[in-house]
Design an enzyme around this catalytic site. Structure first.
Site, PDB file in Angstrom:
ATOM      1  N   LYS A  76       0.846  -1.209   0.000  1.00 15.66           N
ATOM      2  CA  LYS A  76       0.000   0.000   0.000  1.00 15.66           C
ATOM      3  C   LYS A  76       0.878   1.254   0.000  1.00 15.66           C
ATOM      4  CE  LYS A  76      -3.807   1.975   2.801  1.00 15.66           C
ATOM      5  NZ  LYS A  76      -4.665   1.758   3.983  1.00 15.66           N
ATOM      6  N   SER A 151      -9.677   1.804   3.049  1.00 10.78           N
ATOM      7  CA  SER A 151      -8.825   2.596   2.204  1.00 10.78           C
ATOM      8  C   SER A 151      -7.822   1.790   1.371  1.00 10.78           C
ATOM      9  CB  SER A 151      -8.062   3.599   3.078  1.00 10.78           C
ATOM     10  OG  SER A 151      -7.210   2.940   3.981  1.00 10.78           O
ATOM     11  N   SER A 175      -9.827  -0.792   7.121  1.00 12.20           N
ATOM     12  CA  SER A 175      -9.290  -0.616   5.764  1.00 12.20           C
ATOM     13  C   SER A 175      -8.672  -1.841   5.109  1.00 12.20           C
ATOM     14  CB  SER A 175      -8.264   0.504   5.749  1.00 12.20           C
ATOM     15  OG  SER A 175      -8.939   1.728   5.739  1.00 12.20           O
TER      16      SER A 175
HETATM   17  N1  GLN Z   1     -12.907   3.828   6.520  1.00 16.21           N
HETATM   18  C1  GLN Z   1     -12.282   4.122   7.762  1.00 16.21           C
HETATM   19  C2  GLN Z   1     -11.828   5.572   7.796  1.00 16.21           C
HETATM   20  O1  GLN Z   1     -12.048   6.223   6.845  1.00 16.21           O
HETATM   21  C3  GLN Z   1     -11.130   3.200   8.016  1.00 16.21           C
HETATM   22  C4  GLN Z   1      -9.877   3.651   7.425  1.00 16.21           C
HETATM   23  C5  GLN Z   1      -8.707   2.800   7.767  1.00 16.21           C
HETATM   24  O2  GLN Z   1      -8.831   1.738   8.375  1.00 16.21           O
HETATM   25  N2  GLN Z   1      -7.536   3.296   7.405  1.00 16.21           N
HETATM   26  O3  GLN Z   1     -11.286   6.035   8.741  1.00 16.21           O
END
Ligand code: GLN
Length: 475
Positions: A76, A151, A175
């Site tokens: 990532k 994400s 995410s």
């Molecule tokens: N969707 C969640 C957020 O926007 C989780 C993001 C993540 O785990 N990095 O914070």
């Protein structure tokens, strides 16, 4: 060789001499090229991957290769790899090169995995659809009009579409698990502190974890066993012993499973996902396991707690990006102060700015106690109740997400609707316990459904063993 093959298959073919690492890498490179429109990769390390492949082929010939020889991994765009660019999918880090290599990535390299490139994601890990990326959106290979989740959307699609054997992502509030559910692959978030965060660009430091995407539980467990463990570069990393998870996949007892009434009765939960989850719960009962519905009245407080605390931490973590030390600098500023302002206004995207403002607000002197301190107290309560439940039951089971992958643009104008996508994933993040998403069938549009299994802290071995059992049951 099929590019969606598992590492077990690859290892076997390598041992039989049917393929070598160079041909494996070449095959992946070709698939990456033919599926470039999915936009999972933001950079492919072609030269590096081929050179590594030759080196590892030599090691294999000499019988000196590591445990992950033949595994091709994508990372990532928040994980540092020395000498390569890393942007956290943000304009503010454009042109920035990693000064160090992330410990988790280094441990993969030390076992002869080949890092093939950098994967798209939401800016600084903030989002649930991969629509907040300076590199553009990632398409879900199951239906290209739909989001891959976020994400770590690029990491999920890279595995889903056979562009890599496995991928590393990060999971702060879901995410890894949510995009895994949306793309029909396995996504694991370990216990907080199980995997070193050294070399991971921080979003919310007391929540951030590095997680793993694979096609099988076994591959996932093997990678975890390599990347987990104490690291002198991260003082929060745990000293606890790392077990050989991939060799402990046999479930040898009847288990006790808790199902939270509030999750199954949630208004947000889609009917088909509810039915698929109920079906697996009945199967478990039929197999002699204990499945108990319990109440968890705190469920409704988890999402607000998560968003107060993570935005507060993000506003502090992201203050370092000011145009002086990293990446992008605006040409507009007339003084140092105005350069800071214009750099940050131009460099950060909408969602990141929203969160910095929200975080700054909850940390401000007048609201600190009402929001930040209160949310920390609620976090403690949620953690204690979750751990208490997990001392009475072996696992908590719930759907990974309330919906399957939605269409592009569906939630873009409504941040709260987007945050609701994280409804079921944030409990494990707020509590710091490990959780995994495994595929559990598809809906009528043929979109994958995810099943989430949560275990108590440092019970990764038990989590993998039960997940292996469940994948057999759902198959
Ligand atoms: N969707 C969640 C957020 O926007 C989780 C993001 C993540 O785990 N990095 O914070």
């Amino acid at each position: 060789m099929e590019t969606t093959e598992t590492f077990d298959d690859i290892s076997r073919s390598l041992q039989n001499g049917e393929i070598d690492c160079r041909s494996i890498v070449e095959k992946y490179l070709k698939t990456i090229q033919t599926k470039a429109h999915l936009n999972a990769f933001v950079e492919v390390y072609t030269e590096y991957a081929l050179t590594q492949a030759d080196l590892i082929d030599q090691k294999l010939a000499e019988g000196k290769a590591g445990r992950l020889a033949g595994m091709v991994v994508g990372i990532k765009d928040v994980l540092c790899f020395q000498g390569a660019e890393v942007n956290a999918s943000s304009k503010i880090l454009s042109g920035f090169k990693s000064q160090i290599t992330c410990t988790a990535v280094q441990r993969l390299i030390d076992e002869d995995a080949i890092i093939i490139g950098r994967l798209n994601c939401d800016e600084f890990g903030m989002g649930s659809s991969n629509e907040n990326s300076v590199h553009g959106r990632v398409l879900n290979a199951a239906d290209e009009s739909r989001v891959p989740g976020g994400s770590s959307g690029g990491s999920a699609v890279a595995v889903q579409a056979g562009l890599v054997t496995a991928a590393l992502g990060t999971d702060t509030g879901g995410s890894v698990r949510q995009p895994a559910a949306f793309t029909g692959v396995i996504g694991m978030k370990p216990t907080y502190s199980r995997v070193s965060r050294w070399g991971l660009i921080a979003y919310a430091s007391s929540f951030d974890t590095i997680g793993i995407f694979t096609h099988t539980v076994r591959d996932n467990a093997l990678i975890m066993e390599v990347i987990a463990g104490q690291d002198q570069m991260d003082s929060t990393s745990s000293h606890k012993e790392v077990l050989p998870y991939s060799q402990l996949l046999k479930l040898n007892k009847r288990v006790k499973v808790a199902v939270l009434k509030e999750t199954m009765e949630s208004e947000a939960l889609g009917q088909e996902i509810k039915e698929n989850t109920q079906a697996i719960l009945s199967r478990l009962k039929d197999e002699g396991h204990e499945v108990t519905e319990v109440e968890f009245p705190l469920l409704k407080y988890i999402l607000p707690t998560y968003y107060i605390l993570t935005t507060a931490e993000a506003s502090a973590n992201l203050s370092r990006f000011d145009g002086v030390k990293y990446g992008y600098r605006s040409a507009q500023g007339q003084s140092l102060e105005s350069m800071y302002k214009t750099t940050r206004s131009e460099g950060f995207g909408e969602e990141v700015k929203r969160r910095i403002m929200l975080g700054t607000f909850v940390l401000s002197a007048s609201y600190h106690d009402a929001y930040f301190t209160k949310a920390q107290k609620v976090r403690r309560l949620i953690k204690e109740h979750t751990e208490d439940l997990l001392s009475k039951f072996d696992y908590i089971l719930m759907p990974t997400t309330p919906t399957t992958a939605f269409r592009f643009g569906e939630h873009s104008g409504d941040p709260v609707a987007m945050y609701l996508e994280d409804l079921f994933t944030v409990q494990a993040s707020v509590s710091g316990v490990p959780a995994i998403s495994i595929p559990n069938g598809k809906d009528k549009d043929n979109m994958p459904i995810g099943l989430q299994v949560i275990a108590n802290s440092f019970k990764e071995a038990e989590l993998y063993a039960f997940s292996e059992y469940l994948t057999e049951l759902t198959a």
